[in-house]
Structures are given as structure tokens and as C-alpha cells.
Design an enzyme around this catalytic site. Structure first.
Site, PDB file in Angstrom:
ATOM      1  N   CYS A  66       0.868  -1.180   0.000  1.00 42.66           N
ATOM      2  CA  CYS A  66       0.000   0.000   0.000  1.00 42.66           C
ATOM      3  C   CYS A  66       0.906   1.231   0.000  1.00 42.66           C
ATOM      4  CB  CYS A  66      -0.981  -0.010   1.173  1.00 42.66           C
ATOM      5  SG  CYS A  66      -0.229   0.252   2.783  1.00 42.66           S
ATOM      6  N   LYS A  67       0.401   2.364   0.444  1.00 43.03           N
ATOM      7  CA  LYS A  67       1.214   3.583   0.418  1.00 43.03           C
ATOM      8  C   LYS A  67       2.320   3.548   1.465  1.00 43.03           C
ATOM      9  CE  LYS A  67       1.020   8.618   0.631  1.00 43.03           C
ATOM     10  NZ  LYS A  67       0.177   9.805   0.787  1.00 43.03           N
TER      11      LYS A  67
END
Length: 108
Positions: A66-67
């Protein structure tokens, strides 16, 4: 509940370079993937994982991205809970990848 394994970006890059049989799952939203993504990653937004579980093979080594590593960790917990064994969370997410591996990726 199993302990969730974390993998750092350098270990992941090494595995990708060695052509290890990895399934990279990017659980960010579409607008985030439009900004930057890892090649050959499978995009399944976090809230869609249960609906698209058939796309995630239990036989492959899975790395969830993810980020920053928070959402991917939660997805790893979910996958572990439903019986997946070979899962790792990308520590630091795409931010760490951009900072340490590929500075051509746009940060957001």
C-alpha cells in the site's frame, strides 16, 4: 493469529530481480495506482479483497503493498485469518520503494 511477516524494499527488489515466484498485491485505491505503481503488481483495492479472493493464489508467495504499510498490514492479517500462509507486508509501502529503490516514482 499468526505473526505477520514484513519484508523490506531491498529484500523485495532482490526477490523480483531473481524472478522469484511472487504475487504482488497493491491494495491502494485506483487514484493512487494512477500516480505510481510497481510493475507486475495486481491491483485489488483493500475493500475489494474479500470479493476478489479467487485472484489470490494460496500457492504463491504473496507480498501486499500500500502507500505506507498500514493498509497492506491489515490485508495481511485478513489473509492470514482465512488461511493464507505465505504472505508478507511491504514495510514502508510504495513510499519506501520510491525513496530507496526507484526515485522515478512520484510520491503523493
Amino acid at each position: 493469529m499468526n505473526e505477520i511477516k514484513e519484508i523490506d524494499v531491498h529484500t523485495l527488489k532482490s526477490s523480483i530481480d531473481k524472478n522469484n515466484d511472487l504475487l504482488l498485491i497493491d491494495v491502494r485505491e485506483q487514484f493512487e495506482v494512477d500516480i505510481c505503481k510497481l510493475n507486475n503488481s495486481l491491483h485489488i483495492p483493500m475493500n475489494q479483497v474479500p470479493n476478489q479472493i479467487d485472484k489470490i493464489s494460496k500457492n504463491k508467495n504473496i507480498v501486499v503493498i500500500c502507500k505506507s504499510g498500514v493498509r497492506s498490514y491489515q490485508v495481511c492479517q485478513y489473509l492470514s485469518h482465512i488461511g493464507y500462509k505465505k504472505i508478507s507486508n511491504l514495510k514502508g509501502g510504495i513510499i519506501s520503494w520510491a525513496l530507496e529503490i526507484d526515485d522515478t516514482l512520484e510520491l503523493y
